[in-house]
Design a protein around this motif. Structure first.
Motif, short mmCIF file in Angstrom:
data_model
loop_
_atom_site.label_atom_id
_atom_site.label_comp_id
_atom_site.label_asym_id
_atom_site.label_seq_id
_atom_site.Cartn_x
_atom_site.Cartn_y
_atom_site.Cartn_z
N MET A 116 0.84 -1.21 0.00
CA MET A 116 0.00 0.00 0.00
C MET A 116 0.87 1.25 0.00
O MET A 116 1.92 1.30 0.65
N PHE A 117 0.45 2.26 -0.77
CA PHE A 117 1.21 3.51 -0.90
C PHE A 117 1.12 4.31 0.40
O PHE A 117 0.05 4.74 0.81
N LYS A 118 2.26 4.50 1.04
CA LYS A 118 2.29 5.16 2.34
C LYS A 118 2.87 6.57 2.22
O LYS A 118 3.88 6.77 1.54
N THR A 119 2.23 7.52 2.86
CA THR A 119 2.74 8.89 2.86
C THR A 119 2.37 9.59 4.16
O THR A 119 1.35 9.27 4.77
N THR A 120 3.22 10.52 4.57
CA THR A 120 2.92 11.34 5.75
C THR A 120 2.68 12.79 5.35
O THR A 120 2.57 13.66 6.22
N LEU A 121 2.63 13.06 4.06
CA LEU A 121 2.42 14.43 3.58
C LEU A 121 1.02 14.92 3.97
O LEU A 121 0.04 14.20 3.82
N ASN A 122 0.95 16.14 4.47
CA ASN A 122 -0.32 16.74 4.85
C ASN A 122 -0.92 17.44 3.63
O ASN A 122 -0.31 18.36 3.08
N LYS A 123 -2.10 17.02 3.20
CA LYS A 123 -2.70 17.56 1.98
C LYS A 123 -2.93 19.07 2.06
O LYS A 123 -2.77 19.78 1.07
N GLY A 124 -3.32 19.54 3.23
CA GLY A 124 -3.61 20.97 3.37
C GLY A 124 -2.39 21.85 3.21
O GLY A 124 -2.51 23.05 2.94
N ALA A 143 20.50 13.32 3.76
CA ALA A 143 19.22 13.60 4.43
C ALA A 143 18.57 12.32 4.93
O ALA A 143 17.92 12.31 5.98
N LEU A 144 18.73 11.22 4.20
CA LEU A 144 18.14 9.95 4.62
C LEU A 144 18.78 9.43 5.91
O LEU A 144 18.14 8.72 6.68
N THR A 145 20.03 9.79 6.15
CA THR A 145 20.70 9.33 7.36
C THR A 145 20.32 10.16 8.57
O THR A 145 20.61 9.77 9.71
N GLY A 146 19.70 11.35 8.35
CA GLY A 146 19.23 12.17 9.46
C GLY A 146 20.25 13.19 9.92
O GLY A 146 21.41 13.19 9.51
N VAL A 147 19.80 14.07 10.83
CA VAL A 147 20.64 15.15 11.34
C VAL A 147 21.84 14.60 12.10
O VAL A 147 22.96 15.10 11.99
N MET A 204 11.95 20.92 4.53
CA MET A 204 10.75 20.94 3.70
C MET A 204 9.85 19.74 3.98
O MET A 204 8.62 19.87 4.03
N ASN A 205 10.45 18.59 4.17
CA ASN A 205 9.64 17.41 4.49
C ASN A 205 8.98 17.56 5.86
O ASN A 205 7.83 17.15 6.05
N ASN A 206 9.68 18.18 6.79
CA ASN A 206 9.10 18.43 8.11
C ASN A 206 7.89 19.35 8.01
O ASN A 206 6.86 19.12 8.66
N ALA A 218 5.94 14.90 11.01
CA ALA A 218 5.72 13.47 11.21
C ALA A 218 7.04 12.80 11.63
O ALA A 218 8.11 13.13 11.10
N LEU A 219 6.97 11.88 12.57
CA LEU A 219 8.19 11.29 13.11
C LEU A 219 8.88 10.35 12.13
O LEU A 219 10.10 10.35 12.01
N HIS A 220 8.11 9.55 11.40
CA HIS A 220 8.72 8.56 10.51
C HIS A 220 8.08 8.67 9.13
O HIS A 220 6.99 8.15 8.89
N SER A 221 8.78 9.34 8.22
CA SER A 221 8.28 9.50 6.85
C SER A 221 8.95 8.48 5.95
O SER A 221 10.11 8.11 6.16
N PRO A 222 8.23 8.01 4.94
CA PRO A 222 8.85 7.07 3.99
C PRO A 222 9.99 7.74 3.23
O PRO A 222 9.99 8.95 3.00
N LYS A 223 10.96 6.95 2.84
CA LYS A 223 12.17 7.49 2.22
C LYS A 223 11.89 8.14 0.87
O LYS A 223 12.62 9.05 0.44
N TRP A 224 10.82 7.69 0.20
CA TRP A 224 10.56 8.23 -1.13
C TRP A 224 10.25 9.72 -1.06
O TRP A 224 10.49 10.46 -2.04
#
Length: 666
Positions: free
Chosen positions: A1-9, A243-247, A427-429, A435-441
């Motif tokens: 299933m396609f997972k996203t944490t992006l807020n549509k608003g 960025a994928l490895t984090g701050v 930007m992703n934040n 969101a605490l855990h966003s998909p890597k894509w």
């Protein structure tokens, strides 16, 4: 299933606006640039005072916080501690805030000021001093105050009030729960678009400098678009990986590495350049900056029309540029600043990067000016209009030219990557509402958008239009930042009051003897009727007993009851001094709306809670006496009466205690 944490608003309107502006800038670069440049010029000419006053307020506001009682407040819980070492913290905020700009303008800006005749100065000394002074001004305290205000506001409300790390949270004291609705989304959309446009234009110009340096070093044959595509592809790929490895891993490692390389390059130029001249010019330049600080801060050049174009193209452009970048840099600084105190934050953000910038600009800029005058015969000043190549041409007058140039390219590349990866992270934040855990894509998506749009704009010549768009957004955001100050002050005031709040005076005589009675009083409904009952029973009985005992000692005490206000007052009248008064009146205070429906708290009514308030015959602060027993209230009255007699016995207090006598004489 396609997972996203992006807020549509947030994500949908942001991406639509980004695509719209980018499409117009790519399809009609000349038209877009002309229109946006016209708007920008109108703002710079007619509303430049907004930028001047805004940036000035930011500086003084942060300095005030640094020395105020609020400086000890920690960005987090009172027992929280920093997540990163001091060196790593400074390295990361520095890399995000000034990175590529220092490499791009380290030689270029001082040389451009030096080569300009806008001030009508022809002497070498005056030109060199002014070049250093204005470079210090543009890269000093004022620039970091802009970043510092946004970073501090975000850190404070995120870590102290437990709100999302989002610009909307900075308005919480003003908008309360409305920050979660449409207004909050508008603020975050603005922040996301501003961040995207700022990073895109900066990366576009950074690619040009890297390409130029690689050509000078004969690593690539020319500066065509093909090589720029290769550079962007490789560097954005590295940024995505970081960025994928984090701050805590990629961004911190690259920032630490870059600061080390920057310091090494700085020491290289300082040691092999005109060392004595540089140390002396830094000392004098710092003094010159301090002496002219207020004049520079408030100068709008209104009395010198010939310098106005320079003022718009440099000072106002810089102020607009720092403001437009502040959502991105501020968010990143906030992300890495948890656990710092406000005083530590302000000192570190304002002072340390400023001093480093001054040293950097002195070593590189003043070295270039010295070489231009004493060695090159004006060759470097002739290149002032070509900042992409100027840094590399400057190294030709130093030994180990190739090594210095390679090091510079490596630093620019790492700054490029750290700017891009921290930008992707921010930007992703914003788009996911932290969101605490966003998909890597999603990280890959932001990196790809940055790469594709920056290349399209670079190829079509639309970067200048996008830059103008970014600078225009600085005007409304400067107003938003002023509201940040209001909101922050309100929050800090509440914070200080919360932790400094002492126990109620009504609890002073408490012991464990009557604890069951106290508990019943605390959880009982506190309405006006219950307070009136308290006054007519406990207070009245206490005052009657006092009246009787005073009479036995020859002191006449009067009781006054106002039926309309339910006020009961005990008064001892005097002829030459003020009367002694101890009164009790029903008072009310509003309560937070969220407490009304709270099931595990004492019952709260919508119009607020009531309490009996003691007041006195002077301007001293009144207080709550709702938990006093009759004997405790009698004791409190006697304490005030003893104080009254002690005060009236001192001759120096005559002005305060004899006003009634004048009224009687009249």
């Amino acid at each position: 299933m396609f997972k996203t944490t992006l807020n549509k608003g947030i994500f949908v309107p942001s991406i639509l606006f980004i695509f719209l502006v980018s499409f117009i800038s790519v399809a009609y670069p000349q038209v877009a640039d002309a229109v946006l440049n016209t708007v920008k010029n109108f703002i710079f000419v007619n509303l430049n005072w907004v930028y001047v006053w805004a940036v000035t307020l930011f500086v003084f506001f942060l300095v005030y916080l640094m020395f105020s009682k609020y400086g000890k407040i920690r960005l987090g819980d009172n027992d929280s501690r920093p997540e990163h070492s001091f060196f790593s913290w400074i390295a990361m905020l520095f890399s995000a805030g000034m990175g590529i700009g220092l490499m791009y303008f380290g030689v270029a800006e001082p040389m451009q000021h030096y080569a300009s005749e806008v001030f009508g100065l022809t002497q070498y000394v005056n030109k060199a001093k002014n070049a250093q002074l204005y470079t210090f001004f543009h890269w000093g305290v004022h620039a970091w105050a802009v970043y510092g205000l946004v970073g501090l506001s975000l850190s404070y409300f995120a870590y102290r009030f437990k709100l999302p790390l989002s610009l909307r949270s900075c308005f919480y004291p003003l908008l309360k729960n409305k920050t979660e609705g449409r207004w909050g989304n508008v603020i975050d959309v603005f922040a996301l678009c501003s961040t995207f446009f700022g990073i895109t234009t900066t990366l576009g110009f950074g690619v040009v400098q890297i390409n130029s340096g690689l050509k000078i070093l004969a690593i690539v044959p020319d500066t065509t678009f093909v090589y720029q595509v290769l550079i962007v592809t490789v560097l954005v790929g590295l940024a995505i990986l970081s960025a994928l490895t984090g701050v805590d891993k990629g961004i911190k490692f690259l920032s630490n590495l870059n600061v080390i390389l920057v310091v090494c390059l700085l020491l290289f130029v300082l040691t092999l350049g005109p060392t004595v001249y540089l140390i002396g010019s830094f000392t004098e330049g710092l003094g010159n900056y301090i002496n002219n600080f207020f004049n520079l801060t408030f100068n709008t050049h209104v009395y010198d029309a010939e310098t106005l174009p320079w003022f718009y193209d440099w000072t106002i452009l810089y102020w607009a540029w720092w403001i437009s970048w502040s959502p991105y840099v501020g968010l990143f600084i906030a992300k890495i600043s948890k656990g710092r105190t406000i005083r530590e934050f302000v000192v570190a953000v304002l002072v340390i990067p400023t001093l480093f910038n001054f040293i950097w600009m002195t070593v590189f800029g003043n070295s270039a000016i010295w070489f231009d005058t004493h060695v090159s015969g004006g060759a470097l000043s002739a290149l002032a209009g070509n900042p992409d190549a100027l840094m590399f041409r400057f190294f030709e007058y130093l030994p180990f030219t190739q090594i210095a140039s390679f090091t510079t390219i490596l630093i620019v590349i790492i700054f490029f990557v750290t700017s891009a990866d921290s930008g992707i992270y921010v930007m992703n934040n914003i788009a996911t509402k932290n969101a605490l855990h966003s998909p890597k894509w999603q990280t890959v998506l932001w990196g790809a958008l940055l790469a594709i749009l920056s290349l399209l704009l670079l190829n079509a010549g639309g970067l200048k239009a996008l830059q103008s768009m970014t600078l225009i957004t600085a005007l409304p955001f400067s107003v938003i930042m002023i509201l940040f100050m209001v909101s922050l002050l309100k929050g800090l005031s509440i914070d200080q009051s919360y932790y400094d709040r002492k126990f109620s005076k009504s609890t002073t005589p408490w012991s464990g003897k009557l604890w069951k009675q106290r508990l019943k009083q605390i959880v009982a409904t506190k309405n006006r009727a219950s307070v009136q009952v308290f006054i007519k029973t406990v207070v009245q009985e206490a005052f009657l007993d006092l009246q009787l005992e005073f009479a036995k000692s020859g002191v006449i005490a009067h009781l006054h009851f106002d039926e309309a206000s339910s006020t009961l007052e005990l008064e001892i009248k005097h002829d030459l001094i003020n009367n002694f008064v101890y009164g009790v009146v029903p008072a009310s205070k509003k309560v937070a709306a969220y407490l009304i429906d709270e099931s595990n708290l004492p019952e709260v009514i919508e119009e607020g809670t009531y309490f009996p308030k003691a007041y006195f015959g002077d301007t001293r602060e009144s207080y709550d006496i709702q938990y006093f027993t009759k004997n405790e209230l009698i004791s409190d009255v006697l304490k005030h009466y003893d104080r009254f007699l002690d005060i009236v016995s001192e001759e120096r207090n005559e002005m305060f205690i004899s006003t009634n006598s004048y009224e009687k004489e009249e």
